[in-house]
Write an enzyme that holds these catalytic residues in place. Structure first.
Site, PDB file in Angstrom:
ATOM      1  CG  LEU A  45      -1.859   1.247   1.295  1.00 15.25           C
ATOM      2  CD1 LEU A  45      -2.722   1.399   0.052  1.00 15.25           C
ATOM      3  CD2 LEU A  45      -2.719   1.212   2.545  1.00 15.25           C
ATOM      4  CG  HIS A  46       2.749   2.699  -3.130  1.00 10.24           C
ATOM      5  ND1 HIS A  46       2.409   1.420  -3.500  1.00 10.24           N
ATOM      6  CD2 HIS A  46       3.029   3.364  -4.284  1.00 10.24           C
ATOM      7  CE1 HIS A  46       2.488   1.310  -4.817  1.00 10.24           C
ATOM      8  NE2 HIS A  46       2.858   2.479  -5.322  1.00 10.24           N
ATOM      9  CG  PHE A  47      -1.836   7.060  -1.011  1.00  6.53           C
ATOM     10  CD1 PHE A  47      -3.036   7.308  -1.653  1.00  6.53           C
ATOM     11  CD2 PHE A  47      -1.845   6.223   0.108  1.00  6.53           C
ATOM     12  CE1 PHE A  47      -4.221   6.738  -1.210  1.00  6.53           C
ATOM     13  CE2 PHE A  47      -3.032   5.648   0.557  1.00  6.53           C
ATOM     14  CZ  PHE A  47      -4.217   5.907  -0.105  1.00  6.53           C
TER      15      PHE A  47
END
Lengths: 445, 395
Positions: A251-253
């Protein structure tokens, strides 16, 4: 999405190197490295004993910030621009330390003449070095695979600071901070060593929890807070789901500075759904090559967050790939379902477009095109950008399904008969000149 | 804050003389004048008509940014359009929902234009005229009729308020009346008032006329002081054009720094921040156009100066500690960081130099270390220069 004869859909592409520790990740034996690795990574071995700076933000849920005193994005109090300055300073520091693969400010960039002002960048260095690898694009949800590259492998020098909710409700900065073993897991801001623009960073929520690339409420909330705290309308936060050009299933932005409006931010919109209770409203993009929805409003930031997160989660469970753009300091969020990778895997994308090797992820869809060949850059036109992005968009039928999912997931009410009136504005192959068409509009053709 | 407020008002008086306020106040229109050169881009003048419309006192408005009138239902896209116009230093006309002091919203036509200084082509003010638009009735037909009082006729009001497309001049002319009616008959229970309402030609003309009046007053009074202003810029080219447009973006940075033009011979200073002027004691015209070496003096180490020169020649960043002199010839140890800044073509167009007076080194009220504060200025300047040199702007 039940299929008896399941055939894996994959595309081959060169993955962008986001960390200097990524290059040889696939050959490393991660199991043996997990113990006492001694290279200051973000794994369970090193992160708990780290001294990374911490930016702890105020989570007090004041009414969505329209305070009369200074409800601004570029306010005058030093506190307002603190995170912005911290980001710029830390990022420039990593640049002086030579951690990036290239100086992105040496890459040519320009606004393509036209109605929308698509932004083109020539970046010949970003993708050259690696062999194409195979990506599965037909599953939006895939389990976390600890044997693939993930952010626990990143070295701490690539981390700018931790970004977490404050424990006492006050916004604070700690130049050195120990991780509370009892507290919630550390969330970090790390550089992208192949930046698309100045200040390109990754936000990795609860890094040690090894969440796969799928939307969770607190992760999205963190991203919204990041946009809000940065307090700069030219700093946007983006998200790519699997199947919509995310390359790392952890999970990453992403986020970076671009001191110009994105074409998608200029596109006219038309309100189609809203909630009376939460005052969240959802509009539809008009006269833009990619069909998309815009979330705005909400009594509180968490209202907006919940509406978006619930919508994304339902899209994921229906295997709809999408991108998110958090714009205007967290006040506007664009949800863009897409099917380009799927079309590409099925061989339905024109060779001419494939040759440019542009992967339409969130930034491209928002109108910022990173081109790899000089020829494409020199010849870039609004028509080209429009054509590329049109191929990303869902069909009318599938987009209507998305609208239904969103309406259901976010518990919204449809706003009257506007939906049918605007349907015709899509699918026209050329940009329409209606720069000031405001929201909630009636499109007359 | 007090000093900022004074700053904007003071430069306003210097530019247009102290009598200009009186004359502007005689104009019946609602308008504000802002100063983009002062951090926070505050309002420096608000007309009586404007104050009456918003219900604030002069003291509550002057010194503040125009966004104080925005509220929850203000269309974010319209705000962006205005923000872009300011950044690109051009005019804009758009309808916008603002809020009075009592919290009640009102819709108005906002027309804004920049005022340029003839001397150096910089934007010195923005004038924003506001023409209130009759409040948009709710979409339900019943209320529509009952609220329609201003003589325009039902259809005209419907047309004016529900037409949400700017491009066409008249829906009625195009024979689209039926679509308009279908909108008005919608049973929309929404209590929102954000649905944009477009101004008609009369209102647009009113805004333009008011703007013309204000600008001719400003132009006339600038002649009294000899510091002429103009509605148009003289079209400078290259870096000069870029520098003038950087003022607004750079004005927000509170630290001491200068920008020198790498493309001109002897790299003259083309921008100096307020904090730099405060630190060195010079006035802006005294430093613009000069090479930074005037800060050095008798006891300045030659080898440090050479080091700086070498870094600049190699287009590299450097940090040095150098003895500099203020205008009053008192000296200070300058903890100086210099970095090249590239434009959108990737070429080094400027150097930015950030000064920290070593004695104030521990002035760490922001919590960021001095080196980090310097680097954050470098970053901000790089982002601004890159963004503003990307060229042909649209929107």
């Amino acid at each position: 999405m039940v299929s008896v004869l399941e055939r894996k859909l994959t595309i081959k592409r060169v993955a962008t190197v986001v960390s200097n520790y990524q290059e040889n990740a696939s050959t490393d034996n991660l199991e043996s490295m997990a113990q006492g690795c001694g290279r200051n990574c973000l794994g369970t071995c090193c992160l708990p004993v780290s001294n990374l700076p911490l930016y702890a933000f105020n989570t007090a849920e004041e009414e969505q910030c329209h305070d009369k005193v200074d409800g601004s994005c570029d306010g005058k109090s030093p506190e307002k621009s603190y995170l912005n300055n911290l980001l710029l300073g830390q990022w420039e520091n990593r640049m002086t330390r030579g951690l990036f693969r290239y100086d992105v400010t040496s890459c040519e960039t320009k606004i393509i003449p036209g109605t929308y002002g698509f932004v083109a960048q020539l970046n010949e260095g970003r993708h050259l070095k690696k062999r194409p690898t195979e990506f599965r694009v037909d599953k939006v949800l895939q389990p976390f695979d600890k044997n693939k590259f993930n952010f626990t492998k990143v070295g701490q020098e690539e981390v700018l600071f931790r970004f977490e909710p404050s424990e006492d409700g006050e916004t604070r900065y700690f130049p050195c901070s120990q991780i509370d073993p009892e507290g919630s897991s550390a969330s970090i801001i790390a550089i992208n060593v192949s930046p698309i623009e100045y200040g390109h960073v990754l936000l990795i929520p609860r890094v040690l929890d090894c969440l796969p690339q799928k939307i969770v409420h607190d992760g999205l909330m963190l991203a919204l807070h990041f946009a809000k705290e940065a307090s700069n309308p030219f700093f946007r936060v983006g998200y790519n789901s699997l199947g919509a050009f995310a390359t790392i299933n952890h999970l990453h932005f992403q986020a970076y500075f671009l001191s110009a409006p994105f074409p998608i931010e200029k596109a006219p919109t038309c309100k189609i759904m809203s909630s009376k209770d939460t005052r969240v409203m959802v509009s539809k993009l008009l006269n833009y090559p990619v069909k998309g929805l815009v979330f705005e409003g909400g009594n509180k930031l968490c209202d907006l967050c919940d509406a978006i997160a619930s919508s994304c989660i339902l899209l994921e469970s229906n295997n709809v790939a999408f991108n998110l753009l958090i714009s205007d300091c967290g006040k506007r969020v664009f949800l863009l379902p897409q099917c380009y990778a799927e079309k590409q895997a099925r061989g339905e994308v024109e060779q001419e477009l494939l040759d440019t090797q542009v992967n339409p992820a969130v930034w491209e869809i928002s109108g910022h095109m990173v081109l790899k060949r000089r020829k494409d850059y020199d010849e870039a036109s609004e028509q080209y950008a429009w054509k590329l992005l049109s191929d990303v968009s869902l069909s009318d039928e599938r987009f209507q399904d998305v609208e239904k999912y969103v309406c259901e997931a976010a518990n919204l009410q449809e706003d009257g008969g506007f939906i049918s009136t605007v349907e015709t504005s899509y699918g026209s192959g050329t940009p329409q000149a209606s720069p000031h068409l405001p929201q909630d509009c009636l499109v007359l053709r | 804050m007090e000093s900022q407020l004074g700053l904007g008002e003071e430069s306003f008086d210097l530019r247009y003389s102290v009598w200009v306020r009186e004359v502007l106040n005689e104009l019946p229109d609602c308008f504000t004048i802002t100063d983009p050169c002062v951090p926070g881009h505050p309002i420096v003048f608000a007309s009586n008509g404007f104050l009456k419309m918003v219900g604030y006192s002069r003291e509550e408005v002057v010194g503040r940014n125009g966004r104080m009138f925005q509220g929850p239902e203000t269309d974010r896209r319209s705000v962006m359009v205005i923000r872009e116009a300011i950044r690109e230093e051009r005019g804009v006309q758009i309808s916008l929902l603002n809020y009075r002091k009592d919290g009640s919203p009102f819709l108005m036509l906002f027309q804004m234009c920049p005022v340029f200084s003839k001397e150096d082509d910089r934007v010195i003010n923005f004038v924003g005229v506001q023409v209130p638009l009759s409040r948009r009735p709710r979409l339900s037909g019943l209320r529509l009729r009952s609220e329609c009082e201003d003589g325009g006729g039902v259809r005209d009001t419907v047309f004016r308020c529900c037409r949400r497309e700017v491009c066409s001049d008249s829906i009625l002319e195009r024979g689209r009346a039926s679509s308009v009616e279908s909108v008005s008959s919608l049973d929309d229970q929404e209590d929102e008032i954000n649905e944009p309402c477009e101004a008609n030609e009369r209102e647009k003309a009113k805004a333009s006329a008011a703007l013309n009046n204000i600008l001719s007053v400003l132009t006339n009074y600038s002649e009294f002081t000899g510091r002429f202003v103009s509605r148009k810029r003289c079209c400078p080219t290259g870096n000069a054009r870029l520098v003038s447009s950087l003022n607004i973006s750079l004005g927000r940075i509170k630290q001491s720094f200068v920008l020198t033009d790498a493309l001109l011979p002897d790299m003259p200073i083309v921008y100096a921040s307020e904090a730099f002027l405060k630190l060195t004691g010079y006035a802006r015209p005294e430093v613009l156009g000069r090479n930074c070496r005037f800060l050095s003096g008798t006891h300045t180490d030659q080898s440090t100066q050479f080091e700086i020169k070498e870094c600049i020649r190699n287009e590299q960043a450097c940090t040095v500690r150098i003895l500099n002199y203020r205008k009053d010839r008192t000296s200070f140890w300058n903890f100086l960081h210099i970095s090249p800044v590239r434009n959108a073509s990737g070429k080094v167009a400027f150097f930015v130099g950030i000064q920290i007076d070593e004695r104030c080194n521990n002035d760490d009220r922001h919590g960021l270390r001095p080196e980090m504060r310097q680097l954050s200025v470098v970053g901000a300047v790089k982002v601004a220069v890159r963004g503003l040199s990307m060229g042909a702007s649209t929107s």
